[in-house]
Motif scaffolding. Structure first.
Motif, mmCIF file in Angstrom:
data_model
loop_
_atom_site.group_PDB
_atom_site.id
_atom_site.type_symbol
_atom_site.label_atom_id
_atom_site.label_comp_id
_atom_site.label_asym_id
_atom_site.label_seq_id
_atom_site.Cartn_x
_atom_site.Cartn_y
_atom_site.Cartn_z
ATOM 1 N N ASP A 1 0.816 -1.213 0.000
ATOM 2 C CA ASP A 1 0.000 0.000 0.000
ATOM 3 C C ASP A 1 0.851 1.263 0.000
ATOM 4 O O ASP A 1 0.420 2.314 -0.468
ATOM 5 N N ASN A 2 2.055 1.162 0.554
ATOM 6 C CA ASN A 2 2.939 2.313 0.528
ATOM 7 C C ASN A 2 3.444 2.594 -0.881
ATOM 8 O O ASN A 2 3.484 3.740 -1.309
ATOM 9 N N ILE A 3 3.808 1.523 -1.580
ATOM 10 C CA ILE A 3 4.307 1.740 -2.945
ATOM 11 C C ILE A 3 3.153 2.131 -3.853
ATOM 12 O O ILE A 3 3.207 3.099 -4.586
ATOM 13 N N ASN A 4 2.075 1.373 -3.743
ATOM 14 C CA ASN A 4 0.916 1.611 -4.593
ATOM 15 C C ASN A 4 0.029 2.655 -3.932
ATOM 16 O O ASN A 4 -1.122 2.413 -3.632
ATOM 17 N N PHE A 5 0.595 3.827 -3.698
ATOM 18 C CA PHE A 5 -0.094 4.843 -2.902
ATOM 19 C C PHE A 5 -1.410 5.262 -3.538
ATOM 20 O O PHE A 5 -2.409 5.439 -2.864
ATOM 21 N N ASN B 1 -3.283 3.582 -5.468
ATOM 22 C CA ASN B 1 -4.213 2.466 -5.663
ATOM 23 C C ASN B 1 -4.553 2.131 -7.089
ATOM 24 O O ASN B 1 -5.598 1.561 -7.332
ATOM 25 N N ASN B 2 -3.734 2.527 -8.064
ATOM 26 C CA ASN B 2 -4.189 2.176 -9.404
ATOM 27 C C ASN B 2 -3.127 1.443 -10.210
ATOM 28 O O ASN B 2 -3.121 1.507 -11.420
ATOM 29 N N SER B 3 -2.226 0.765 -9.518
ATOM 30 C CA SER B 3 -1.193 0.064 -10.265
ATOM 31 C C SER B 3 -1.337 -1.441 -10.120
ATOM 32 O O SER B 3 -1.832 -1.931 -9.111
ATOM 33 N N SER B 4 -0.878 -2.126 -11.132
ATOM 34 C CA SER B 4 -0.949 -3.586 -11.104
ATOM 35 C C SER B 4 0.188 -4.140 -10.244
ATOM 36 O O SER B 4 1.154 -3.433 -9.947
ATOM 37 N N GLU B 5 0.032 -5.383 -9.871
ATOM 38 C CA GLU B 5 1.051 -6.074 -9.095
ATOM 39 C C GLU B 5 2.393 -6.007 -9.819
ATOM 40 O O GLU B 5 3.435 -5.766 -9.224
ATOM 41 N N LYS B 6 2.345 -6.163 -11.139
ATOM 42 C CA LYS B 6 3.559 -6.171 -11.935
ATOM 43 C C LYS B 6 4.269 -4.828 -11.845
ATOM 44 O O LYS B 6 5.493 -4.750 -11.664
ATOM 45 N N ALA B 7 3.472 -3.778 -11.950
ATOM 46 C CA ALA B 7 4.048 -2.430 -11.893
ATOM 47 C C ALA B 7 4.696 -2.189 -10.525
ATOM 48 O O ALA B 7 5.757 -1.569 -10.416
ATOM 49 N N ILE B 8 4.062 -2.717 -9.460
ATOM 50 C CA ILE B 8 4.612 -2.540 -8.114
ATOM 51 C C ILE B 8 5.974 -3.220 -8.023
ATOM 52 O O ILE B 8 6.947 -2.635 -7.563
ATOM 53 N N TYR B 9 6.026 -4.473 -8.520
ATOM 54 C CA TYR B 9 7.292 -5.194 -8.469
ATOM 55 C C TYR B 9 8.363 -4.471 -9.258
ATOM 56 O O TYR B 9 9.507 -4.380 -8.850
ATOM 57 N N GLU B 10 7.971 -3.975 -10.423
ATOM 58 C CA GLU B 10 8.946 -3.318 -11.267
ATOM 59 C C GLU B 10 9.522 -2.070 -10.606
ATOM 60 O O GLU B 10 10.732 -1.846 -10.630
ATOM 61 N N ALA B 11 8.623 -1.285 -10.012
ATOM 62 C CA ALA B 11 9.087 -0.069 -9.335
ATOM 63 C C ALA B 11 10.039 -0.448 -8.204
ATOM 64 O O ALA B 11 11.085 0.172 -8.012
ATOM 65 N N ALA B 12 9.672 -1.507 -7.470
ATOM 66 C CA ALA B 12 10.508 -1.932 -6.350
ATOM 67 C C ALA B 12 11.858 -2.436 -6.840
ATOM 68 O O ALA B 12 12.889 -2.194 -6.224
ATOM 69 N N LYS B 13 11.835 -3.104 -7.984
ATOM 70 C CA LYS B 13 13.095 -3.609 -8.530
ATOM 71 C C LYS B 13 13.983 -2.449 -8.945
ATOM 72 O O LYS B 13 15.185 -2.450 -8.681
ATOM 73 N N THR B 14 13.408 -1.482 -9.611
ATOM 74 C CA THR B 14 14.199 -0.326 -10.032
ATOM 75 C C THR B 14 14.826 0.356 -8.827
ATOM 76 O O THR B 14 15.947 0.840 -8.877
ATOM 77 N N ALA B 15 14.081 0.394 -7.733
ATOM 78 C CA ALA B 15 14.594 1.057 -6.544
ATOM 79 C C ALA B 15 15.450 0.110 -5.698
ATOM 80 O O ALA B 15 15.782 0.426 -4.552
ATOM 81 N N SER B 16 15.793 -1.052 -6.237
ATOM 82 C CA SER B 16 16.629 -2.048 -5.554
ATOM 83 C C SER B 16 16.100 -2.418 -4.179
ATOM 84 O O SER B 16 16.856 -2.565 -3.231
ATOM 85 N N ILE B 17 14.789 -2.577 -4.060
ATOM 86 C CA ILE B 17 14.238 -2.904 -2.747
ATOM 87 C C ILE B 17 13.432 -4.195 -2.806
ATOM 88 O O ILE B 17 13.086 -4.773 -1.799
ATOM 89 N N ARG C 1 7.821 4.224 -4.610
ATOM 90 C CA ARG C 1 6.492 4.819 -4.535
ATOM 91 C C ARG C 1 6.343 5.938 -5.572
ATOM 92 O O ARG C 1 5.268 6.149 -6.112
ATOM 93 N N THR C 2 7.434 6.647 -5.818
ATOM 94 C CA THR C 2 7.373 7.724 -6.793
ATOM 95 C C THR C 2 7.444 7.176 -8.217
ATOM 96 O O THR C 2 6.725 7.627 -9.097
ATOM 97 N N LEU C 3 8.292 6.173 -8.404
ATOM 98 C CA LEU C 3 8.517 5.656 -9.753
ATOM 99 C C LEU C 3 7.300 4.970 -10.343
ATOM 100 O O LEU C 3 7.169 4.857 -11.553
ATOM 101 N N ILE C 4 6.411 4.517 -9.479
ATOM 102 C CA ILE C 4 5.280 3.740 -9.977
ATOM 103 C C ILE C 4 4.350 4.607 -10.829
ATOM 104 O O ILE C 4 3.621 4.114 -11.677
ATOM 105 N N ASN C 5 4.422 5.892 -10.623
ATOM 106 C CA ASN C 5 3.610 6.798 -11.443
ATOM 107 C C ASN C 5 4.455 7.329 -12.601
ATOM 108 O O ASN C 5 5.661 7.501 -12.478
ATOM 109 N N ASP C 6 3.800 7.607 -13.706
ATOM 110 C CA ASP C 6 4.548 8.131 -14.855
ATOM 111 C C ASP C 6 4.588 9.648 -14.799
ATOM 112 O O ASP C 6 3.774 10.324 -15.408
#
Lengths: 597, 610
Positions: A446-450, A452-468, A502-507
């Motif tokens: 919920d912190n990353i997908n602040f 509430n409109n991103s897919s699970e895949k997008a969440i993982y991708e953002a987290a991967k980019t941020a090395s977390i 959390r920031t990267l998940i949005n375009d």
């Protein structure tokens, strides 16, 4: 009066409920005071066969079958007592229920408004306010006001109804005895009032001592490692014992005061009852009052003493409710971020111009945090900003997100002055990662997908980019792990990385990192920047840092010193100049060069 | 990995005498006070029951016969009665207050002592907020419920018995009629008091959610702005306050319902008295005064029932507090000194320093295995020998086991298997205080205590002179900035050192460690950003501090790593490489990878710009 006004304003939309509740309360008090009168009639008329004096009572008795019939049917009196009590109870129930609805509605409105207001306060106000104090106002002050409206306000109303109705009946029976019965009530009232006014100091001392003791415990807990490592357990225990003792003693002093209060005020109260009895004997002897009349007096006296005492206490507390209401109002009076009708929502693509921008904090207008800064950024460029702590580099980002507006000069977004763009719209287009990231006590997901409109895949991708991503996966509950006290404690670097995800998940067309990799080790820093540069094609980004290593790859770099852009250009250009940038570079690379040799 | 899920245990609902027995252990030391309290509560109840009899006497002796002979005696007795009751009230409040505060004091002190001894595995799995709540509100609540609960129960039960006895003496038939509704009254009271308490408990739970939401809304305000989350958060908040409103109204409705029902029941009792007693008065088998007395008793009976019912309900609620507090006080220690060690070296509070051997600083890990309680293995058969005065840098990723090694050296944890020897003998054969007084420890995030800068440095050596303090501050480059404060060393650092910057806090924590002049030095280096100048000062401080001491550094700063005698590269609880910087670089293994990954690009750039 000003103070009462804010209380009055809080009551909006619920005033009718209060009026209705008060009316029901008055009626219920009336019914409750009828029971002793029924007993009086029972004793005097049914049993004692004295004709009732009051015409209302006389006609009632007549209508119910006359004295003789009632004498042989005493149950009628009993049934009346039950009926009156039931009516009293039902009225009281509805009175309490209505006042609960009213006061809870008000409390909800106050909380919601305050919360909303706090969220919309200026950044500057937030920066300069003490969060502990704000929380105190938002919680215990609101509760003080709520309690006043829900309980104390009603109790005062009840006491006033009770005293007026009882006085009326008592004067009807015997004004002389009324004098005797009421003689000591002002004493009781004033004593309670003065006592609780004075006791406030003792209450405060006890609270303060408790707070001090809590601080010692709190610090001992957060500093356990230090305490242990220095073997200072005994020192800490002695410190704690002292505070524990102080708190215990101060609270005991307070309790002793209360012991004095209760024994003295009970003494006066019982004396008052004694007065009723003795004067009753005296006037009955003179034939001025009946036995039933005395019973009414005694029963009323018992019922009056408590509310009168309470009223003294409540009035002495009234100041607190006023102060609390005031303190809440103070927040409500603080300016929120202005929203003007003229603000628009133009397209934002990432082309930015700073034209002679100067900025000073509102509380220190003489000091220019930014001084005539001008530059132009094309869509898709990466700009590195480097400078010392306090050089003004973070202010650039604050201005971009309109957390502050410039004092002079203009900032243009795709040619549109930033002041004419809606703040909300603007912030929806700029992804800002703050220096000290704040995470909400929700799950990591919920912190990353602040929004509430991103897919699970997008969440993982953002987290991967941020090395977390790998760190999150290593938790037992993965992305469902709670952040904060109840869940996992994250390190500073992990928090920063989550904030980046959390920031990267949005375009966003514009990204701004305010030294947001400072707590991440260099290796991760590099990894993140690499991943970022792959992702941010066409995105304008600002990287603010105190580490040259983080900015040197940017399209161009600005060096900020004392609010001014002292140097700007590409890494190579700046190294050529052998100026400030070169100096920092040298300082930071010194060790490595030494190794190389 | 410092990840430990904390699960709040669920507690039973039934009254558990075992728990209360443990609590009453504390009450036992106040037997005299408790006896006094019981005596005076009985006395209060007796006086309460006598007051209506004074009304009865006024009616029967003076009002009905319309005469005033003997009124003086009556007045005199009434005054005595009031004085007696006022004294009772003073004594019982003061006594109950004393019991309440002393109990809380004792329990709190014992819990605090315990907290100083509990091992870090306890702290790792228990959030500070949880412990705080036990130490403050739960203990306060226990003190309250025990002393004031005792007050209400003794008063309530005595009053019921005394009134019943008086009624039977006056007129046993009427007594039976009056008391007819009591069983029903008691059942209803217990039922409602439970419901009311449960409802208010729910309200309190939601209230703490509201506090949490406010606190998050305030400290996260800027983040929320930047993320444009204001509306989302307001909606979430409104759903909590909506919950609050619903539950509060529910709780108030229960209390508002209770009173009318009870009043109606006691009015039934009063009606019965009026009817049957009235007939007796007409038949002249009962006096007017006694009739009025029974009417008063019928109303008076309801309050003690309500109070007793409330205390019973509250006891059930307080049991959760009791269980939590007792679980803290009775928590078993996993790191402690054995009896023989205590005998020789003294306890934590009373160390026998004269028996302490001087510590030189040889450290030897012999086949050390360490597992968390949940079975997760961090170190397995780990061997390491460190000579006195050697400086060791631990390098590795988060979760590799670096912190565990350091925690084991400090004996914050003990090995699950194997042993750690200091100067050749197992450190379990010496006392914890002996070890800790010889260890200097500087944390990644420095922790200061509220008080002055001087007090914070003195924490390292309680009997340090001002000169020593200044000397220590100078040594770690802290003196200059301290002197720049208007109050110098007397500057208050604020709660947790909040009024100082991170860099300043770090320098002070170095000064604190230096003044202790430890033989072993442990440093968990910070990664957080500090401006370049402070950074230099800190590096300089570190190199001075480490000189001539056995040291372990969880290192992030290059200079610290490079200057250490030996670097250990730790991965998954094993030393995968060790040696000096130069040897490790020449091996071109993990360390080389780690090092060059971090600095390769920088170096290239640096070379190019030359």
């Amino acid at each position: 009066m000003e103070k009462l006004k804010s209380l009055w304003a809080f009551m909006e939309n619920n005033r009718m409920k209060y009026v209705a509740s008060m009316l029901l309360m008055g009626l219920s008090v009336g019914f409750s005071l009828m029971v002793p009168v029924i007993i009086q009639v029972l004793v005097d008329t049914f049993i004692g066969q004295i004709d009732p004096e009051h015409f209302l009572v006389a006609s009632m008795v007549q209508r119910m079958g006359g004295t003789e019939w009632l004498r042989s049917n005493l149950w009628v009196g009993g049934v009346m007592i039950i009926i009156v009590t039931i009516i009293y109870g039902v009225l009281m129930f509805f009175a309490n229920r209505l006042s609960a609805e009213a006061s809870e509605n008000i409390a909800k409105n106050m909380r919601d408004n305050l919360y909303n207001h706090i969220q919309h306060l200026d950044y500057d106000t937030h920066k300069n306010s003490d969060s502990g104090d704000l929380i105190q106002r938002a919680t215990s002050d609101i509760d003080t006001v709520r309690r006043f409206l829900a309980v104390q306000f009603m109790e005062v109303g009840r006491a006033i109804f009770m005293v007026s109705i009882a006085l009326y009946v008592m004067i009807q029976l015997s004004w002389k005895m009324t004098l005797a019965a009421m003689a000591l009530t002002p004493v009781i009232f004033i004593f309670a009032f003065v006592f609780f006014l004075k006791a406030q100091t003792a209450f405060r001392l006890s609270d303060e001592a408790e707070a001090e003791m809590s601080t010692v415990i709190q610090e001992n807990l957060s500093g356990t490692r230090v305490v242990r490592a220095f073997s200072r357990e005994k020192y800490e225990i002695d410190k704690f014992k002292k505070k524990n003792r102080e708190y215990t003693d101060k609270t005991y002093t307070l309790i002793k005061y209360l012991a004095y209060y209760w024994s003295i005020s009970d003494f006066v109260a019982f004396t008052s009852i004694g007065l009723v009895l003795v004067s009753g004997v005296y006037f009955a002897n003179l034939g001025e009052i009946t036995l039933g009349g005395i019973i009414v007096f005694v029963q009323y006296e018992y019922r009056l003493l408590w509310p009168i005492r309470q009223m003294g206490r409540i009035l002495s507390d009234l100041g607190k409710a006023m102060v609390a209401a005031d303190r809440i109002q103070e927040i409500m009076d603080k300016p929120i971020e202005k929203v003007s009708e003229e603000e628009k929502c133009p397209p934002i693509t990432g082309q930015i111009v700073f034209d002679n921008v100067s900025f000073s904090y509102p509380d220190d207008l003489n000091r220019k945090v930014l001084n005539q800064v001008s530059f132009q950024v094309e869509r898709g460029q990466t700009i590195g900003v480097i400078g010392r702590t306090g050089s003004g580099k973070s202010s650039l980002i604050h201005l971009l997100g309109r957390l502050y507006d410039p004092t002079e000069g203009t900032i243009l977004m795709d040619g549109v002055p930033i002041q004419s763009i809606q703040k909300k719209w603007l912030r929806q287009h700029i992804g800002i990662v703050l220096q000290e990231p704040f995470l909400y006590s929700k799950t990591i997901r919920d912190n990353i997908n602040f929004s509430n409109n991103s897919s699970e895949k997008a969440i993982y991708e953002a987290a991967k980019t941020a090395s977390i991503h790998d760190v999150i996966k290593s938790f037992d509950q993965g992305y469902d792990t709670l952040v904060g006290e109840k869940g996992v404690t994250l390190s500073g670097g992990q928090k920063q990385r989550l904030a980046i995800a959390r920031t990267l998940i949005n375009d966003y067309p514009i990204l701004a990192f305010d030294d947001s990799l400072s707590a991440v080790d260099t290796e991760t820093d590099i990894a993140i920047r690499k991943a970022l540069s792959e992702r941010r094609q066409g995105i304008t980004s600002f990287i603010i840092s105190h580490r040259v290593a983080s900015v040197y790859e940017s399209d161009w770099i600005m060096v900020i010193e004392d609010g001014k852009v002292v140097e700007s250009g590409t890494h190579d250009e700046l190294m050529e100049k052998k100026g400030y940038y070169h100096k920092i570079w040298d300082m930071q690379m010194q060790t490595i060069q030494a190794l190389e040799a | 990995m410092s990840v430990h899920e904390f699960q709040e245990q669920e507690y039973s609902k039934k009254i558990d005498f075992k728990i209360w027995k443990k609590v009453f252990r504390y009450v036992f030391s106040y037997k005299k006070l408790v006896a006094t309290l019981i005596f005076f509560m009985f006395s209060v109840a007796l006086a309460d029951a006598i007051f209506p009899q004074m009304t009865q006497r006024a009616i029967d002796d003076f009002i009905v016969p319309q005469q005033m002979d003997g009124i003086e005696t009556f007045i005199f007795q009434f005054i005595l009665l009031i004085l007696w009751q006022a004294t009772n009230i003073f004594i019982f409040i003061a006594t109950a207050g004393k019991i309440e505060m002393n109990l809380a004091y004792d329990i709190r002190e014992e819990a605090f002592l315990k907290l100083q001894k509990l091992s870090f595995s306890y702290y790792d799995r228990t959030p500070n907020g949880w412990i705080m709540a036990r130490m403050t509100s739960d203990i306060r609540r226990l003190g309250e419920i025990i002393s004031w609960g005792l007050v209400d129960i003794i008063w309530g039960l005595s009053l019921m018995v005394i009134i019943a006895v008086f009624m039977v003496i006056y007129n046993w038939q009427l007594a039976l009629i009056t008391l007819a509704v009591v069983p029903l009254l008691a059942l209803i009271s217990i039922y409602f008091q439970k419901k009311i308490l449960e409802a208010y408990r729910q309200v309190r739970k939601i209230n703490s959610k509201i506090t949490g939401a406010f606190s998050e809304g305030i400290s996260g305000a800027v983040t929320t702005k930047v993320l444009v989350g204001e509306e989302k958060h307001l909606q979430e908040f409104q759903s909590i306050t909506g919950d609050m409103r619903r539950n509060s109204i529910r709780a108030i409705t229960f209390s508002a319902l209770f009173l009318p029902i009870v009043l109606t029941l006691s009015s039934v009792s009063m009606a019965l008295v009026v009817w049957s007693g009235g007939n007796r008065v007409i038949a002249e088998t009962l006096t007017y005064g006694t009739l009025v007395l029974f009417i008063s008793y019928a109303t008076q009976y309801f309050e003690p029932i309500r109070e007793v019912a409330r205390v019973i309900a509250e006891l059930q609620q307080a049991q959760a507090s009791a269980e939590r507090v007792m679980s803290l006080v009775n928590e078993e220690l996993d790191v402690f000194d054995s009896e023989t060690v205590l005998e020789k070296y003294g306890t934590l509070l009373d160390p026998k320093r004269e028996n302490w051997e001087p510590l030189e600083g040889h450290i030897d890990f012999k086949q050390v295995t360490f597992r968390y309680k949940n079975g997760e293995t961090v170190l397995e058969n780990f061997d390491l020998q460190v000579k006195a005065g050697e400086s060791i840098a631990l390098v590795g990723e988060t979760g590799s086991g670096k912190s565990t090694i350091v925690n084991l050296i400090c004996r914050f944890y003990e090995p699950t298997e194997g042993e750690i020897c200091i100067d050749g003998s197992n450190y379990k054969d010496r006392s914890l205080s002996w070890l800790h007084e010889n260890i200097g420890y500087v944390l990644q995030s420095p922790h200061l205590f509220s008080g002055t800068i001087e007090e914070n440095i003195r924490f390292g050596k309680l009997d340090a002179s001002m000169d020593e303090i200044i000397h220590a501050a100078k040594l770690v480059n802290a003196h200059d900035f301290i002197e720049r404060f208007p109050l110098g060393y007397q500057t208050q650092v604020g709660e947790g050192g909040g009024k100082l910057s991170t860099g300043e806090k770090q320098l002070i924590s170095f000064a604190r460690a230096v003044i202790a002049n430890p033989k072993i030095f442990v440093l968990d280096e910070a990664t957080s950003s500090i401006d370049t100048e402070t950074e230099k000062k800190i590096q300089d401080a570190i190199s001075k501090v480490l000189k001539g001491r056995t040291s372990f550094v969880i290192a992030h700063r290059l200079s610290t790593i490079v200057n250490s005698d030996r670097i250990l590269v730790i991965d998954k609880g094993e030393v995968i490489e060790e040696g000096t910087h130069d040897t490790l670089m020449s091996v071109k293994g993990h360390y080389y990878q780690l090092f060059t990954n971090q600095y390769k690009e920088n170096k290239l750039r640096a070379m190019m710009s030359d």
